[in-house]
Motif scaffolding. Structure first.
Motif, PDB file in Angstrom:
ATOM      1  N   LEU A 105      15.159  58.846   9.115  1.00 42.46           N
ATOM      2  CA  LEU A 105      14.535  58.393   9.557  1.00 42.46           C
ATOM      3  C   LEU A 105      14.400  58.703  11.421  1.00 42.46           C
ATOM      4  O   LEU A 105      15.273  58.787  12.352  1.00 42.46           O
ATOM      5  N   ILE A 106      13.069  59.548  12.097  1.00 43.30           N
ATOM      6  CA  ILE A 106      13.126  59.654  12.933  1.00 43.30           C
ATOM      7  C   ILE A 106      12.056  58.903  13.773  1.00 43.30           C
ATOM      8  O   ILE A 106      11.185  58.704  13.180  1.00 43.30           O
ATOM      9  N   GLY A 107      12.923  58.716  15.463  1.00 46.27           N
ATOM     10  CA  GLY A 107      12.126  57.397  15.475  1.00 46.27           C
ATOM     11  C   GLY A 107      12.384  58.108  17.238  1.00 46.27           C
ATOM     12  O   GLY A 107      12.893  59.247  17.970  1.00 46.27           O
ATOM     13  N   GLU A 108      11.454  56.981  18.405  1.00 46.73           N
ATOM     14  CA  GLU A 108      11.950  57.238  19.315  1.00 46.73           C
ATOM     15  C   GLU A 108      12.627  56.215  19.862  1.00 46.73           C
ATOM     16  O   GLU A 108      12.568  55.462  20.968  1.00 46.73           O
ATOM     17  N   TYR A 109      13.943  57.171  19.936  1.00 43.68           N
ATOM     18  CA  TYR A 109      14.894  56.453  20.104  1.00 43.68           C
ATOM     19  C   TYR A 109      15.523  57.014  21.458  1.00 43.68           C
ATOM     20  O   TYR A 109      15.800  58.490  22.616  1.00 43.68           O
ATOM     21  N   GLU A 110      16.318  56.309  22.377  1.00 42.81           N
ATOM     22  CA  GLU A 110      17.259  56.909  23.975  1.00 42.81           C
ATOM     23  C   GLU A 110      18.441  56.255  23.612  1.00 42.81           C
ATOM     24  O   GLU A 110      19.245  57.182  24.427  1.00 42.81           O
ATOM     25  N   GLU A 111      18.795  55.879  22.718  1.00 48.07           N
ATOM     26  CA  GLU A 111      20.316  55.373  22.531  1.00 48.07           C
ATOM     27  C   GLU A 111      20.844  56.509  21.966  1.00 48.07           C
ATOM     28  O   GLU A 111      20.381  57.006  21.146  1.00 48.07           O
ATOM     29  N   SER A 112      22.376  55.639  21.968  1.00 43.91           N
ATOM     30  CA  SER A 112      23.427  56.741  21.137  1.00 43.91           C
ATOM     31  C   SER A 112      23.284  56.377  19.696  1.00 43.91           C
ATOM     32  O   SER A 112      22.371  55.526  19.128  1.00 43.91           O
ATOM     33  N   LYS A 119      24.638  52.920  18.641  1.00 46.30           N
ATOM     34  CA  LYS A 119      24.051  51.956  19.637  1.00 46.30           C
ATOM     35  C   LYS A 119      22.481  51.921  18.112  1.00 46.30           C
ATOM     36  O   LYS A 119      22.296  50.852  17.638  1.00 46.30           O
ATOM     37  N   ARG A 120      22.026  53.416  18.002  1.00 42.96           N
ATOM     38  CA  ARG A 120      20.696  53.026  16.756  1.00 42.96           C
ATOM     39  C   ARG A 120      20.681  52.606  15.198  1.00 42.96           C
ATOM     40  O   ARG A 120      20.035  51.527  14.775  1.00 42.96           O
ATOM     41  N   LEU A 121      22.301  53.573  14.997  1.00 46.11           N
ATOM     42  CA  LEU A 121      22.442  52.309  13.972  1.00 46.11           C
ATOM     43  C   LEU A 121      22.742  50.947  13.883  1.00 46.11           C
ATOM     44  O   LEU A 121      22.635  50.393  12.438  1.00 46.11           O
ATOM     45  N   GLU A 122      23.593  50.549  14.731  1.00 48.43           N
ATOM     46  CA  GLU A 122      23.703  49.271  14.735  1.00 48.43           C
ATOM     47  C   GLU A 122      22.333  48.092  15.230  1.00 48.43           C
ATOM     48  O   GLU A 122      22.295  46.777  14.698  1.00 48.43           O
ATOM     49  N   LYS A 123      21.425  48.612  15.281  1.00 48.13           N
ATOM     50  CA  LYS A 123      20.002  48.279  15.536  1.00 48.13           C
ATOM     51  C   LYS A 123      19.629  48.109  14.554  1.00 48.13           C
ATOM     52  O   LYS A 123      18.225  47.145  13.754  1.00 48.13           O
ATOM     53  N   ILE A 124      19.377  49.092  13.157  1.00 45.69           N
ATOM     54  CA  ILE A 124      18.897  49.468  12.060  1.00 45.69           C
ATOM     55  C   ILE A 124      19.347  48.462  10.985  1.00 45.69           C
ATOM     56  O   ILE A 124      20.529  48.349  10.532  1.00 45.69           O
TER      57      ILE A 124
END
Length: 127
Positions: free
Chosen positions: A54-61, A64-69
């Motif tokens: 999953l490629i997105g407009e992420y800025e966090e680590s 943190k990305r996995l925690e949000k998904i």
């Protein structure tokens, strides 16, 4: 009469692809997503997870990305931003081999197939 093994495997793969498409379609924002791994290759088994790059407009680590998904049970999600994807491509990272060889496009809001000149495949049998 028992269902033919090949027909059953095709049905199971189609269902995994459908679930993956539903998952990435539900995400808010701009993403590109590829089904990779055993379900993309067709060599899955009863213990296989559904692997999604999953490629997105992420800025966090990445953590943190996995925690949000909120991904479904049985899914393994690898969240990258576009810069990380580009670096992985330049380094010929094994995850890129998966995208190039067997990856199925689930969604391409970021237009990565064209931008990075990937030979992207779409499973046209699945709606």
């Amino acid at each position: 009469m028992e269902e033919d093994v090949i027909k059953r495997r095709i049905r199971e793969r189609d269902e995994a692809i459908r679930r993956a498409k539903n998952f990435v379609s539900s995400l808010k924002g701009n993403f590109s997503a590829f089904l990779i791994g055993s379900y993309a290759r067709g060599d899955f088994n009863a213990w296989s997870d559904v692997d999604v790059l999953l490629i997105g407009e992420y800025e966090e680590s990445p953590v943190k990305r996995l925690e949000k998904i909120d991904f479904p049970p049985g899914f393994e999600v690898v969240p990258l931003n576009e810069e990380e994807f580009g670096r992985a491509l330049a380094k010929n990272n094994p995850i890129i081999w998966e995208v190039k060889k067997v990856g199925l496009v689930l969604r391409d809001d970021l237009n990565l197939c064209k931008k990075f000149n990937l030979n992207c495949l779409e499973d046209r049998q699945i709606n």
